[in-house]
Structure formats: C-alpha cells, structure tokens
Design an enzyme around this catalytic site. Structure first.
Site, PDB file in Angstrom:
ATOM      1  N   ASP A 147       0.853  -1.187   0.000  1.00  0.00           N
ATOM      2  CA  ASP A 147       0.000   0.000   0.000  1.00  0.00           C
ATOM      3  C   ASP A 147       0.885   1.231   0.000  1.00  0.00           C
ATOM      4  O   ASP A 147       1.996   1.211   0.545  1.00  0.00           O
ATOM      5  CB  ASP A 147      -0.908   0.019   1.236  1.00  0.00           C
ATOM      6  CG  ASP A 147      -2.058  -0.967   1.157  1.00  0.00           C
ATOM      7  OD1 ASP A 147      -2.470  -1.322   0.038  1.00  0.00           O
ATOM      8  OD2 ASP A 147      -2.556  -1.368   2.219  1.00  0.00           O
TER       9      ASP A 147
ATOM     10  N   ASP B 236      -7.074  -1.634  -4.413  1.00  0.00           N
ATOM     11  CA  ASP B 236      -8.125  -1.258  -3.461  1.00  0.00           C
ATOM     12  C   ASP B 236      -9.140  -0.308  -4.111  1.00  0.00           C
ATOM     13  O   ASP B 236     -10.347  -0.415  -3.875  1.00  0.00           O
ATOM     14  CB  ASP B 236      -7.530  -0.592  -2.223  1.00  0.00           C
ATOM     15  CG  ASP B 236      -6.624  -1.515  -1.432  1.00  0.00           C
ATOM     16  OD1 ASP B 236      -6.791  -2.742  -1.527  1.00  0.00           O
ATOM     17  OD2 ASP B 236      -5.744  -0.994  -0.727  1.00  0.00           O
TER      18      ASP B 236
END
Length: 152
Positions: free
Chosen positions: A116, A130
């Site tokens: 991330d 995501d």
C-alpha cells in the site's frame, strides 16, 4: 457479444497491470516505511506492507483473503456470460473488482501482505487494487439496485 468480453478483459488487464506496475515501482524506489510528501500533511506516498484488510482488520489472515479472491474468480466464471452481456456498470464493476482481487492476491501470495502507498493521512493507506475493488463494488451495487427497480 465478443465486444463485451473484450471490454471486460481489457479493463481487468489494464487495471491489474497498473496495480502491479505501481507496486513494483514503490517497492524498488522506496524503503519500507518511507514516506514522500506530495502535498505536505495532505497526501503522501508511504510504502507499507498491509498484512490485513481495510483498516488493518483480519491481520495475518493471508489464506482467508486468497480464498476469497479465488471464490470471486470462480463465481465470475459461473456468471461470465450474464456479466459480459449485462449493462456497462456490471461489466466495468466486475472487471475492476476481479482485477483488484487478483492484484492484492498476487501480493498476499508472494509477499504475505499487500503493498500500500497512497496516504491521505486521514484514511488508511491503500493502493490501485483497493480503488478497483471499491469502485467495482459500487458499480455492482448500482447495477443490482437499478436492475431490481427495472424488474418491478
């Protein structure tokens, strides 16, 4: 009918490539935990490995998330004709959802966590997969709400 299949696969492949390329870039240009301010105290690029889901829920449940991604792909396989002949919101939403699940699934399998890096400081750090999952779910829900309304 062939054009609908092409749109689904084109969107899914492009989204998956964007996701994996961005993660590759971050892993090769940032140290784990490093943060680069793009807009100071608003938006940073911060490299982390997330071992859970959104908001860190279900930490270290790698096999559970891989199973969910696998089941999602199987369900698509059963309904692919219906999806690919459906309205644009269903095709695009499903393509983004599948691409996001595969992108994060690759990370979970290889890295035992998800890369991330988008960090808005007021929200958990996330990635392109995501975004695909969230937008995909919204598109599919929109389809379900509007198609149910049309049938009544």
């Amino acid at each position: 009918m062939k054009r609908e299949y092409n749109l689904f696969y084109l969107i899914a492949i492009i989204w998956l490539v964007l996701d994996q390329a961005s993660k590759y870039y971050v892993m090769n240009h940032f140290a784990l935990g490093e943060s680069l301010p793009v807009i100071h105290n608003v938006f940073h690029l911060t490299y982390i490995i997330n071992r859970g889901a959104a908001f860190g829920m279900l930490t270290n449940q790698r096999w559970f998330f891989l199973a969910v991604a696998f089941v999602l792909i199987i369900v698509y396989g059963f309904y692919r004709k219906r999806v690919n002949n459906g309205p644009l919101s269903l095709r695009v939403g499903t393509a983004l959802l599948i691409a996001g699940a595969i992108g994060n699934g690759i990370d979970r399998y290889v890295l035992h966590g998800v890369v991330d890096f988008f960090d808005f400081r007021i929200w958990p750090i996330f990635n392109i997969a995501d975004i695909g999952i969230c937008v995909g779910v919204v598109c599919v829900i929109y389809y379900l709400l509007t198609s149910e309304h049309e049938e009544k």
